[in-house]
Design a protein around this motif. Structure first.
Motif, PDB file in Angstrom:
ATOM      1  N   ASP A   4       0.799  -1.491  -0.120  1.00  0.00           N
ATOM      2  CA  ASP A   4      -0.014   0.020  -0.268  1.00  0.00           C
ATOM      3  C   ASP A   4       0.978   1.315   0.137  1.00  0.00           C
ATOM      4  O   ASP A   4       2.133   0.996   0.116  1.00  0.00           O
ATOM      5  N   ASN A   5       0.287   2.317  -0.218  1.00  0.00           N
ATOM      6  CA  ASN A   5       0.972   3.550  -0.210  1.00  0.00           C
ATOM      7  C   ASN A   5       0.621   4.529   0.836  1.00  0.00           C
ATOM      8  O   ASN A   5       0.743   5.680   0.983  1.00  0.00           O
ATOM      9  N   LYS A   6       0.221   3.934   2.022  1.00  0.00           N
ATOM     10  CA  LYS A   6      -0.239   4.723   2.953  1.00  0.00           C
ATOM     11  C   LYS A   6       1.199   5.193   3.834  1.00  0.00           C
ATOM     12  O   LYS A   6       2.024   4.600   3.877  1.00  0.00           O
ATOM     13  N   PRO A   7       1.151   6.517   4.133  1.00  0.00           N
ATOM     14  CA  PRO A   7       2.168   6.974   5.014  1.00  0.00           C
ATOM     15  C   PRO A   7       2.314   6.460   6.475  1.00  0.00           C
ATOM     16  O   PRO A   7       1.585   5.745   6.601  1.00  0.00           O
ATOM     17  N   THR A   8       3.518   6.078   6.806  1.00  0.00           N
ATOM     18  CA  THR A   8       3.708   5.171   7.933  1.00  0.00           C
ATOM     19  C   THR A   8       4.445   6.028   9.188  1.00  0.00           C
ATOM     20  O   THR A   8       5.384   7.059   8.838  1.00  0.00           O
ATOM     21  N   VAL A   9       3.947   5.840  10.271  1.00  0.00           N
ATOM     22  CA  VAL A   9       4.363   6.404  11.522  1.00  0.00           C
ATOM     23  C   VAL A   9       4.670   5.320  12.395  1.00  0.00           C
ATOM     24  O   VAL A   9       4.105   4.019  12.741  1.00  0.00           O
ATOM     25  N   ILE A  10       6.118   5.256  13.069  1.00  0.00           N
ATOM     26  CA  ILE A  10       6.334   4.449  14.293  1.00  0.00           C
ATOM     27  C   ILE A  10       6.038   5.154  15.497  1.00  0.00           C
ATOM     28  O   ILE A  10       6.223   6.345  15.749  1.00  0.00           O
ATOM     29  N   ILE A  11       5.197   4.399  16.473  1.00  0.00           N
ATOM     30  CA  ILE A  11       4.748   5.080  17.857  1.00  0.00           C
ATOM     31  C   ILE A  11       5.459   4.079  18.912  1.00  0.00           C
ATOM     32  O   ILE A  11       5.158   3.076  18.927  1.00  0.00           O
ATOM     33  N   THR A  12       6.376   4.728  19.854  1.00  0.00           N
ATOM     34  CA  THR A  12       6.781   3.929  20.818  1.00  0.00           C
ATOM     35  C   THR A  12       5.600   3.854  21.578  1.00  0.00           C
ATOM     36  O   THR A  12       4.914   4.828  22.311  1.00  0.00           O
ATOM     37  N   VAL A  34       2.995   1.586  13.024  1.00  0.00           N
ATOM     38  CA  VAL A  34       3.721   0.591  13.570  1.00  0.00           C
ATOM     39  C   VAL A  34       3.976   0.853  14.838  1.00  0.00           C
ATOM     40  O   VAL A  34       4.402   1.797  15.545  1.00  0.00           O
ATOM     41  N   MET A  35       3.340  -0.126  15.842  1.00  0.00           N
ATOM     42  CA  MET A  35       3.104   0.082  17.223  1.00  0.00           C
ATOM     43  C   MET A  35       4.491  -0.657  17.754  1.00  0.00           C
ATOM     44  O   MET A  35       4.539  -1.730  17.726  1.00  0.00           O
ATOM     45  N   LEU A  87       8.072   9.605  13.399  1.00  0.00           N
ATOM     46  CA  LEU A  87       8.628   8.718  14.291  1.00  0.00           C
ATOM     47  C   LEU A  87       8.003   9.625  15.525  1.00  0.00           C
ATOM     48  O   LEU A  87       8.052  10.891  15.468  1.00  0.00           O
ATOM     49  N   VAL A  88       7.264   8.896  16.426  1.00  0.00           N
ATOM     50  CA  VAL A  88       6.654   9.619  17.649  1.00  0.00           C
ATOM     51  C   VAL A  88       7.108   8.991  18.980  1.00  0.00           C
ATOM     52  O   VAL A  88       7.021   7.737  19.284  1.00  0.00           O
ATOM     53  N   CYS A  89       8.317   9.752  19.563  1.00  0.00           N
ATOM     54  CA  CYS A  89       8.885   9.102  20.720  1.00  0.00           C
ATOM     55  C   CYS A  89       7.835   9.370  22.010  1.00  0.00           C
ATOM     56  O   CYS A  89       7.974  10.357  22.404  1.00  0.00           O
ATOM     57  N   ASN A  90       6.992   8.318  22.238  1.00  0.00           N
ATOM     58  CA  ASN A  90       5.829   8.647  23.507  1.00  0.00           C
ATOM     59  C   ASN A  90       6.148   7.679  24.525  1.00  0.00           C
ATOM     60  O   ASN A  90       5.979   8.064  25.532  1.00  0.00           O
ATOM     61  N   ALA A  91       6.751   6.707  24.558  1.00  0.00           N
ATOM     62  CA  ALA A  91       7.029   5.662  25.696  1.00  0.00           C
ATOM     63  C   ALA A  91       7.745   6.228  26.802  1.00  0.00           C
ATOM     64  O   ALA A  91       8.799   6.980  26.356  1.00  0.00           O
ATOM     65  N   ALA A  92       7.598   5.903  27.944  1.00  0.00           N
ATOM     66  CA  ALA A  92       8.074   6.656  29.038  1.00  0.00           C
ATOM     67  C   ALA A  92       8.014   5.743  30.432  1.00  0.00           C
ATOM     68  O   ALA A  92       6.672   4.877  30.452  1.00  0.00           O
ATOM     69  N   VAL A  93       8.649   5.591  31.299  1.00  0.00           N
ATOM     70  CA  VAL A  93       8.460   5.104  32.692  1.00  0.00           C
ATOM     71  C   VAL A  93       8.706   5.982  33.628  1.00  0.00           C
ATOM     72  O   VAL A  93       9.389   6.863  33.449  1.00  0.00           O
ATOM     73  N   TYR A  94       8.175   5.593  34.726  1.00  0.00           N
ATOM     74  CA  TYR A  94       8.038   6.535  35.980  1.00  0.00           C
ATOM     75  C   TYR A  94       7.896   5.855  37.290  1.00  0.00           C
ATOM     76  O   TYR A  94       6.876   5.132  37.185  1.00  0.00           O
TER      77      TYR A  94
END
Length: 322
Positions: A4-12, A34-35, A87-94
């Motif tokens: 497919d030709n969809k734009p692709t995003v990676i999200i952490t 992409v999860m 690219l979305v840098c979302n993941a975090a630990v606390y």
């Protein structure tokens, strides 16, 4: 290989919270997501629960505190044949209640290893993929927080201490036992989180200075509002988890739902009006849908270009980048 030709995003960290809702929002906009998650089964169940169509996402394993895992993730992503648009840098630990640090396999304190060093490595490894996307303005978006910015009230709260990287003495000394803080001082779990998020902001701005003009990649950060019921607080006192959302809803007015926060992430990733690089976008204490983001002023430490360069060089050493 993709057809497919969809734009692709990676999200952490897309298996829960803001990351999951951002995945849902971007899939609705026609993106392929992409999860990037540690727990593949949890991510699959979460995607099904919120109704992301199976054709609109793929789950790949990553443990941001394990730098071998980060490198393996990049290999696995490239094997899909997809071009990378964001690219979305979302993941975090606390871990606010820890008295002694948890460490990754390299001996680094886990909060900084996950929130900063793992994302720092991932961004660097994926720069090549973003440049090859064919998208005129691929984007890297990093989730921010008021607690890491001394220009905002949340960043001035001295419990356990405001964010402060000092002279990065802990990093200079190798960041291994007995060292557990970036500034080399006594371990404070809550401050470790604030410091790691300050590093995210310094990294975003340094990426912008180094690569925006030559690559066209748009580097930005955002604070979508206070997501008071997120799983980020799962390691806090149960009473805090109960009262904090009430406080944010009725006292500060800063509360936003995970869904609204996810939609705001999707806006920064996809909307043309957010194509300016080197900006920290914020909604502040703005709960309602339809409110516009603004450019948030940041602390003098976050603006410190010499500190950003030093952080960059030391982080490269710690994650093993040539």
């Amino acid at each position: 290989m993709t057809t497919d030709n969809k734009p692709t995003v990676i999200i952490t960290g897309a298996s829960s919270g803001v990351g999951l809702q951002a995945a849902k929002a971007l899939a609705k906009r026609g993106w392929f997501v992409v999860m990037a998650c540690r727990n593949l089964e949890k991510a699959k169940q979460a995607a099904e629960r919120v109704g992301i169509p199976p054709t609109d996402y793929q789950i790949l394993h990553i443990d941001l505190a394990d730098f071998d895992s980060v490198r393996k993730f990049v290999q696995d992503f490239r094997a899909t044949g997809r071009k990378l648009d964001a690219l979305v840098c979302n993941a975090a630990v606390y871990y606010p209640l820890l008295k002694e640090p948890i460490r990754n396999k390299d001996g680094y304190e886990i909060t900084v290893a996950t929130n900063h060093l793992g994302h720092f490595l991932l961004c660097n490894l994926l720069l090549e993929d973003l440049q090859k996307s064919g998208n005129p303005q691929p984007r890297v978006v990093i989730l921010g927080t008021v607690t890491a910015n001394r220009k905002e009230f949340g960043g001035k709260i001295p419990i356990p201490a405001p964010p402060d990287l000092g002279n990065l003495d802990g990093f200079k000394q190798g960041f291994k036992p007995p060292i557990s803080m970036i500034d080399g001082k006594k371990f404070k779990s809550g401050k470790a989180y604030k410091d790691s998020k300050l590093c995210n902001l310094l990294t975003m701005l340094e990426l912008h200075r180094r690569y925006h003009d030559s690559t066209g990649i748009v580097f930005s950060a955002l604070y979508p509002g206070c997501v008071a019921e997120t799983a980020l607080f799962r390691n806090h006192h149960p009473l805090f988890q109960k009262l904090f959302p009430i406080f944010q809803k009725y006292i500060t007015g800063g509360y936003v739902s995970e869904e609204l926060a996810g939609e705001r992430v999707a806006m920064i990733v996809a909307d043309p009006e957010y194509n300016e690089s080197g900006v920290y976008w914020s909604w502040g204490n703005r709960q309602k849908r339809g409110r516009k983001a603004f450019k948030q002023d940041i602390s003098e430490e976050a603006k410190d270009t010499e500190k950003a360069k030093l952080l960059w060089d030391l982080s490269k050493q710690l994650v093993g980048l040539a």
